[in-house]
Enzyme design. Structure first.
Site, PDB file in Angstrom:
ATOM      1  N   CYS A   3     -27.087 -30.265 -22.239  1.00  0.00           N
ATOM      2  CA  CYS A   3     -26.406 -29.507 -21.212  1.00  0.00           C
ATOM      3  C   CYS A   3     -27.755 -28.464 -20.972  1.00  0.00           C
ATOM      4  CB  CYS A   3     -25.326 -28.811 -21.557  1.00  0.00           C
ATOM      5  SG  CYS A   3     -24.997 -27.314 -20.173  1.00  0.00           S
TER       6      CYS A   3
ATOM      7  N   ASP B 141     -19.371  13.378 -25.742  1.00  0.00           N
ATOM      8  CA  ASP B 141     -19.512  12.519 -24.605  1.00  0.00           C
ATOM      9  C   ASP B 141     -21.066  13.036 -24.279  1.00  0.00           C
ATOM     10  OD1 ASP B 141     -20.163  10.024 -23.551  1.00  0.00           O
ATOM     11  OD2 ASP B 141     -18.805  10.606 -21.943  1.00  0.00           O
TER      12      ASP B 141
ATOM     13  N   LYS C 196     -12.138  11.606 -39.965  1.00  0.00           N
ATOM     14  CA  LYS C 196     -13.299  11.166 -41.004  1.00  0.00           C
ATOM     15  C   LYS C 196     -12.360  11.511 -42.229  1.00  0.00           C
ATOM     16  CE  LYS C 196     -17.074  12.722 -38.267  1.00  0.00           C
ATOM     17  NZ  LYS C 196     -18.027  13.760 -37.852  1.00  0.00           N
TER      18      LYS C 196
ATOM     19  N   CYS D 100     -18.398 -29.119 -16.763  1.00  0.00           N
ATOM     20  CA  CYS D 100     -19.452 -28.033 -17.068  1.00  0.00           C
ATOM     21  C   CYS D 100     -20.114 -27.805 -15.687  1.00  0.00           C
ATOM     22  CB  CYS D 100     -20.215 -28.393 -18.125  1.00  0.00           C
ATOM     23  SG  CYS D 100     -21.991 -27.213 -18.117  1.00  0.00           S
TER      24      CYS D 100
ATOM     25  N   CYS E 163     -18.238 -26.664 -23.018  1.00  0.00           N
ATOM     26  CA  CYS E 163     -18.818 -27.929 -22.396  1.00  0.00           C
ATOM     27  C   CYS E 163     -19.114 -28.745 -23.570  1.00  0.00           C
ATOM     28  CB  CYS E 163     -20.385 -27.441 -21.659  1.00  0.00           C
ATOM     29  SG  CYS E 163     -21.522 -28.664 -21.381  1.00  0.00           S
TER      30      CYS E 163
ATOM     31  N   GLU F 202     -24.379  16.156 -31.594  1.00  0.00           N
ATOM     32  CA  GLU F 202     -24.480  15.770 -30.201  1.00  0.00           C
ATOM     33  C   GLU F 202     -24.983  16.848 -29.375  1.00  0.00           C
ATOM     34  OE1 GLU F 202     -23.145  12.624 -30.272  1.00  0.00           O
ATOM     35  OE2 GLU F 202     -22.730  12.062 -28.344  1.00  0.00           O
TER      36      GLU F 202
ATOM     37  N   ASP G  81     -29.066   1.320  -8.206  1.00  0.00           N
ATOM     38  CA  ASP G  81     -27.866   0.164  -8.548  1.00  0.00           C
ATOM     39  C   ASP G  81     -28.104  -1.126  -7.820  1.00  0.00           C
ATOM     40  OD1 ASP G  81     -27.027   1.765 -10.756  1.00  0.00           O
ATOM     41  OD2 ASP G  81     -25.727   2.917  -9.459  1.00  0.00           O
TER      42      ASP G  81
ATOM     43  N   SER H 169     -22.946   3.841 -35.701  1.00  0.00           N
ATOM     44  CA  SER H 169     -22.337   4.231 -34.544  1.00  0.00           C
ATOM     45  C   SER H 169     -20.598   4.190 -35.330  1.00  0.00           C
ATOM     46  CB  SER H 169     -22.297   3.271 -33.530  1.00  0.00           C
ATOM     47  OG  SER H 169     -21.957   2.087 -33.801  1.00  0.00           O
ATOM     48  N   LEU H 170     -19.804   4.139 -34.531  1.00  0.00           N
ATOM     49  CA  LEU H 170     -18.322   4.310 -35.208  1.00  0.00           C
ATOM     50  C   LEU H 170     -17.762   3.449 -34.544  1.00  0.00           C
ATOM     51  CD1 LEU H 170     -17.651   8.148 -34.540  1.00  0.00           C
ATOM     52  CD2 LEU H 170     -17.752   7.164 -36.532  1.00  0.00           C
TER      53      LEU H 170
ATOM     54  N   TYR I 237     -21.995  17.900 -36.484  1.00  0.00           N
ATOM     55  CA  TYR I 237     -20.769  17.304 -36.948  1.00  0.00           C
ATOM     56  C   TYR I 237     -21.159  16.364 -37.949  1.00  0.00           C
ATOM     57  CZ  TYR I 237     -22.256  13.441 -33.599  1.00  0.00           C
ATOM     58  OH  TYR I 237     -23.192  12.888 -32.890  1.00  0.00           O
TER      59      TYR I 237
ATOM     60  N   LYS J 269     -10.334   6.458 -29.145  1.00  0.00           N
ATOM     61  CA  LYS J 269     -10.680   6.643 -27.855  1.00  0.00           C
ATOM     62  C   LYS J 269      -9.613   6.802 -26.793  1.00  0.00           C
ATOM     63  CE  LYS J 269     -14.921   5.622 -27.169  1.00  0.00           C
ATOM     64  NZ  LYS J 269     -15.599   4.490 -26.909  1.00  0.00           N
TER      65      LYS J 269
ATOM     66  N   CYS K 173     -23.850 -29.003 -16.306  1.00  0.00           N
ATOM     67  CA  CYS K 173     -24.489 -30.552 -16.670  1.00  0.00           C
ATOM     68  C   CYS K 173     -23.645 -31.555 -16.226  1.00  0.00           C
ATOM     69  CB  CYS K 173     -24.872 -30.677 -18.032  1.00  0.00           C
ATOM     70  SG  CYS K 173     -23.396 -30.512 -19.183  1.00  0.00           S
TER      71      CYS K 173
ATOM     72  N   LYS L 244     -14.626  13.607 -29.808  1.00  0.00           N
ATOM     73  CA  LYS L 244     -15.695  12.960 -29.905  1.00  0.00           C
ATOM     74  C   LYS L 244     -16.534  13.349 -28.476  1.00  0.00           C
ATOM     75  CE  LYS L 244     -17.225   8.235 -29.996  1.00  0.00           C
ATOM     76  NZ  LYS L 244     -18.515   8.459 -28.867  1.00  0.00           N
TER      77      LYS L 244
ATOM     78  N   ASP M 282     -29.687   7.088  -7.159  1.00  0.00           N
ATOM     79  CA  ASP M 282     -29.043   6.339  -8.048  1.00  0.00           C
ATOM     80  C   ASP M 282     -28.201   5.169  -7.503  1.00  0.00           C
ATOM     81  OD1 ASP M 282     -29.375   7.717 -10.134  1.00  0.00           O
ATOM     82  OD2 ASP M 282     -27.289   8.267 -10.530  1.00  0.00           O
ATOM     83  N   ALA M 283     -27.746   5.405  -6.097  1.00  0.00           N
ATOM     84  CA  ALA M 283     -27.153   4.130  -5.396  1.00  0.00           C
ATOM     85  C   ALA M 283     -28.204   3.083  -5.000  1.00  0.00           C
ATOM     86  CB  ALA M 283     -26.593   4.711  -4.050  1.00  0.00           C
ATOM     87  N   ASP M 284     -29.279   3.336  -4.353  1.00  0.00           N
ATOM     88  CA  ASP M 284     -30.199   2.241  -4.244  1.00  0.00           C
ATOM     89  C   ASP M 284     -30.818   1.613  -5.601  1.00  0.00           C
ATOM     90  OD1 ASP M 284     -30.087   3.181  -1.640  1.00  0.00           O
ATOM     91  OD2 ASP M 284     -32.080   4.330  -1.687  1.00  0.00           O
TER      92      ASP M 284
ATOM     93  N   GLU N 246     -11.573  15.655 -34.914  1.00  0.00           N
ATOM     94  CA  GLU N 246     -12.370  16.537 -34.113  1.00  0.00           C
ATOM     95  C   GLU N 246     -12.729  15.731 -32.802  1.00  0.00           C
ATOM     96  OE1 GLU N 246     -15.161  15.944 -37.405  1.00  0.00           O
ATOM     97  OE2 GLU N 246     -16.957  15.731 -35.717  1.00  0.00           O
TER      98      GLU N 246
HETATM   99  S1  IVH Z   1     -19.863  11.192 -36.598  1.00  0.00           S
HETATM  100  C1  IVH Z   1     -21.760   7.566 -39.259  1.00  0.00           C
HETATM  101  N1  IVH Z   1     -18.513  12.888 -35.121  1.00  0.00           N
HETATM  102  O1  IVH Z   1     -20.162   9.073 -31.050  1.00  0.00           O
HETATM  103  C2  IVH Z   1     -21.668   8.185 -37.914  1.00  0.00           C
HETATM  104  N2  IVH Z   1     -19.908  11.081 -34.049  1.00  0.00           N
HETATM  105  O2  IVH Z   1     -19.709   6.250 -31.134  1.00  0.00           O
HETATM  106  C3  IVH Z   1     -21.264   9.491 -37.927  1.00  0.00           C
HETATM  107  N3  IVH Z   1     -20.095  11.227 -31.732  1.00  0.00           N
HETATM  108  O3  IVH Z   1     -23.309   7.900 -32.648  1.00  0.00           O
HETATM  109  C4  IVH Z   1     -20.930   9.913 -36.367  1.00  0.00           C
HETATM  110  N4  IVH Z   1     -18.786  12.976 -31.343  1.00  0.00           N
HETATM  111  O4  IVH Z   1     -23.164  10.003 -31.140  1.00  0.00           O
HETATM  112  C5  IVH Z   1     -19.255  11.742 -35.115  1.00  0.00           C
HETATM  113  N5  IVH Z   1     -17.449  14.341 -33.643  1.00  0.00           N
HETATM  114  C6  IVH Z   1     -18.177  13.401 -33.776  1.00  0.00           C
HETATM  115  C7  IVH Z   1     -18.975  12.665 -32.515  1.00  0.00           C
HETATM  116  C8  IVH Z   1     -19.602  11.570 -32.774  1.00  0.00           C
HETATM  117  C9  IVH Z   1     -19.513  12.135 -30.759  1.00  0.00           C
HETATM  118  C10 IVH Z   1     -21.115  10.030 -31.348  1.00  0.00           C
HETATM  119  C11 IVH Z   1     -22.333   9.828 -32.126  1.00  0.00           C
HETATM  120  C12 IVH Z   1     -22.160   8.492 -32.641  1.00  0.00           C
HETATM  121  C13 IVH Z   1     -21.273   7.955 -31.516  1.00  0.00           C
HETATM  122  C14 IVH Z   1     -20.190   6.762 -32.018  1.00  0.00           C
END
Ligand code: IVH
Length: 711
Positions: free
Chosen positions: A459, A136, A306, A435, A453, A190, A53, A98-99, A242, A330, A438, A134, A49-51, A132
């Site tokens: 530019c 990872d 939610k 700038c 700029c 997940e 990077d 995503s969220l 979830y 977060k 330019c 999140k 990994d280090a190499d 709930e």
């Molecule tokens: S709900 C419409 N619930 O976080 C989106 N997501 O940053 C529904 N994730 O893409 C997602 N734990 O991969 C939901 N308890 C949880 C979660 C979760 C992890 C992930 C998921 C999502 C990402 C968004």
């Protein structure tokens, strides 16, 4: 062809000649491509990994020092999760989104206020939410048809994911057969790896002399995305359900009951899920989960809230990439100290001078960080946009020891500076007022945190950035015309603006001599390029708007604008009218859900700026712009101009507008002869009268809901 290892690898980047830099970039691209392939494809990595990077960093610093040499297949543009060769693709029936993020308690209160406002429940308390962990890991969508696991797909870009069905079948938390479920059920959740399993896997890998993983999430991703499912089977993966996607029948009326049903089908669901009746309860549950974080045995990076009522979730709907009904709160970011080697200034396509911290590489939360954003000159000087001190007024100087933080995938930032380790004679950083690319004056307009700029298209940094954006994937995406080619053409003086791309054949096509004589170009490849360019003369309105590279206008905003105005000439006229304050063009522009005053100002400024406008006009003259297809062309209101007035009783104004737009209607703020439908609630006044005078079809809220099938 095996490329020889360059002899200059240890040399400072500044000392490289153009030819040496080019040779190194070519070698690095080959090395990194091979490393990616062995990591994702064969699970037999040949470098650490280090190499890895280190090679990536070297590549990045050469690209920064020699921007015109950046390759079309630059390793820095490759996203880790790019679909590996060999995986089939699956288009998600329901997009995987995503969220949005909350980073503070205030953000959670704001989220609740936004939700209640959207639903018209500002004055009610006690809207229930689930809270709930999140997880990872990486998200996975499992499609069951008639109770049988039919296919499994990764999120991919949200629209299309990788087909990992065989791999998902090896995960013991994922049932192959379920009973009592709707005929079609997509379960989403997940995939993750526990701390214990991660440690054992890394020990096994290390014993076998194979690549170890930086963290459980990487291990989970690397294990699921294996071409050979027997490798996945040997990896201890787990799955929490979830959410859901496509469904032939509803699961329940609330989020919590839906999750309970998923559990009854045999899925693992998170035991720390709880119903909370207000933001204070949500935050209390967040704190409880945070306290347990270290002993859970798997990685989590926050808490997801939610709206519990699924009817309300449906009403709230989605913004372009995130739901309005959920948010991720977060955990605070991870921190590390390192040395700031120097501050570089990059010039973006909008002319913004962005200071970038070049750091001695340091690991923060499992990721090696060597660059961080410094935002702007105020931030470096230790004050915020209002002149108030940040870091208690401590400025940042090259050579300083700085504290880095990163939360999730966001760009690393500098949080603090250690003055006790600063050399006495270290000079303060002087932000350039010209700038660096330019030499034009770089000025800061009142109220703008950023210095820009003033060189515009003269530019090279701006012109090249604009061109690179123009040919990028989400924009014109011309085959054979990537960042490398536009840079070469720009350096040769052949292409200075996007329109020049479309006149290349006319200018060079006949003899092809000049192009043919260039490295790597022959008659066939030149003709192929000209054909590829010609094939993009027909372009969707939203792509065209996005391609212009106007500040603040990303692809989803471009989509909103295209859907609203429908045609290029309507869009162009509206921008001119909004600029000169004619009619209600400004109000209409800013009333589009998702277009605020800042973006609107940027749009009308760019569209009226003389050089920019000339470049846009020249471009459009080369194109056949396709009208936007209404978002939902089969709806009864697709393409119709609708005005809402008076009090709406079943939905808020924002909700009515978002719903109408989702059905392909255009929502306007005022009645004119072009209006198709006026939806008038109690208290409707002058607009209803004007509509009657103009003979515009008028209906009440119930009739509207019947018309759109929401009654
Ligand atoms: S709900 C419409 N619930 O976080 C989106 N997501 O940053 C529904 N994730 O893409 C997602 N734990 O991969 C939901 N308890 C949880 C979660 C979760 C992890 C992930 C998921 C999502 C990402 C968004």
């Amino acid at each position: 062809m095996t490329k020889k290892t360059p002899t200059t690898l240890q040399a400072p980047v500044e000392s490289l000649t153009n030819a040496q830099a080019k040779a190194e970039l070519s070698w690095l691209a080959t090395q990194l491509r091979a490393a990616n392939k062995s990591y994702h494809g064969a699970d037999a990595p040949d470098i650490s990994d280090a190499d890895y990077d280190h090679l990536k960093q070297r590549n990045k610093s050469i690209e920064t020092a020699f921007p015109t040499l950046k390759r079309d297949d630059s390793p820095s543009e490759q996203i880790g999760a790019a679909p590996a060769d060999g995986f089939g693709k699956i288009k998600h029936v329901v997009r995987m989104l995503s969220l949005g993020n909350a980073f503070s308690d205030d953000d959670v209160f704001d989220f609740d206020t936004r939700v209640r406002k959207y639903l018209g429940r500002e004055n009610e308390i006690g809207l229930a939410y689930t809270a709930e962990p999140k997880i990872d890991g990486l998200s996975l969508s499992l499609r069951y048809e008639n109770g049988h696991l039919f296919q499994a797909a990764t999120r991919g870009d949200g629209e299309v994911g990788e087909n990992v069905t065989a791999n998902a079948r090896t995960i013991s938390d994922i049932p192959h057969q379920i009973s009592g479920a709707p005929d079609v059920l997509e379960v989403r959740g997940e995939v993750y790896m526990s701390h214990e399993d991660f440690a054992e896997l890394n020990a096994r890998q290390s014993d076998a002399g194979a690549k170890t993983f930086a963290n459980p999430r990487n291990a989970a991703a690397g294990s699921l995305r294996q071409l050979d499912a027997s490798i996945t089977r040997a990896r201890p993966l787990r799955f929490f359900a979830y959410a859901w996607g496509d469904l032939s029948a509803p699961l329940a009326q609330t989020q919590s009951d839906a999750i309970a049903r998923l559990q009854s089908f045999g899925f693992s669901t998170n035991p720390l899920t709880q119903i909370c009746s207000d933001p204070a309860a949500m935050i209390a549950h967040y704190q409880k989960i945070e306290q347990q974080r270290a002993t859970l045995g798997y990685d989590i990076d926050g808490v997801v809230y939610k709206v519990n009522d699924l009817g309300l979730q449906h009403r709230l709907g989605f913004r372009s990439t995130t739901p309005r009904w959920a948010i991720a709160h977060k955990f605070p970011a991870e921190l590390a100290w390192t040395r700031l080697e120097r501050i570089d200034i990059q010039v973006g396509r909008t002319g913004a001078l962005s200071p970038v911290a070049r750091l001695t590489p340091v690991t923060v939360g499992g990721v090696v960080v060597s660059n961080a954003t410094l935002h702007n000159e105020d931030y470096i000087a230790g004050r915020d946009g209002d002149g108030q001190p940040i870091r208690e007024g401590r400025d940042i100087r090259p050579g300083d020891w700085v504290q880095i933080y990163r939360a999730g995938d966001v760009i690393p930032k500098i949080k603090d500076v250690d003055l006790s380790r600063r050399a006495k004679d270290a000079p303060a950083f002087v932000f350039p007022d010209h700038c660096p690319e330019c030499g034009s004056a770089a000025i800061r307009e009142e109220g703008d945190a950023v210095r820009r700029c003033t060189g515009g298209m003269i530019c090279p940094a701006q012109a090249i950035e604009k061109l690179r954006h123009f040919v990028s994937r989400g924009a014109f995406d011309i085959e054979g015309m990537g960042a490398k080619q536009v840079e070469q053409f720009y350096a040769d003086g052949w292409v200075e603006t996007p329109a020049d791309i479309f006149t290349l054949r006319a200018r060079f096509g006949d003899g092809l001599q000049q192009l043919k004589n260039r490295d790597g170009w022959g008659e066939t490849s030149a003709n192929k390029l000209f054909d590829a360019i010609d094939s993009k003369r027909q372009i969707a309105l939203s792509r065209l708007i996005y391609s212009l590279g106007i500040r603040h206008v990303g692809d989803s905003s471009a989509g909103l604008l295209a859907n609203h105005y429908g045609r290029w000439d309507a869009f162009e006229t509206a921008m001119t009218q909004a600029q000169i304050g004619e009619g209600d063009a400004w109000d209409t522009l800013t009333s589009i859900d998702g277009i605020g005053a800042v973006m609107a100002t940027s749009l009308i400024t760019a569209m009226q700026q003389e050089a920019e406008r000339a470049s846009i006009d020249a471009l459009v003259a080369q194109l056949e712009v396709q009208d936007a297809v209404a978002a939902s062309s089969d709806s009864p209101v697709a393409g119709k101009i609708v005005v809402f007035t008076g009090t709406l009783e079943k939905m808020t104004r924002a909700e009515a507008k978002a719903r109408a737009e989702a059905l392909g209607a255009k929502v306007s703020g005022s009645v004119s002869a072009k209006t198709d439908i006026l939806v008038a609630g109690p208290g409707a006044g002058s607009k209803a009268k004007k509509a009657a005078d103009l003979g515009v079809q008028t209906m009440d809220e119930d009739d509207w809901l019947t018309l759109i099938g929401d009654a």
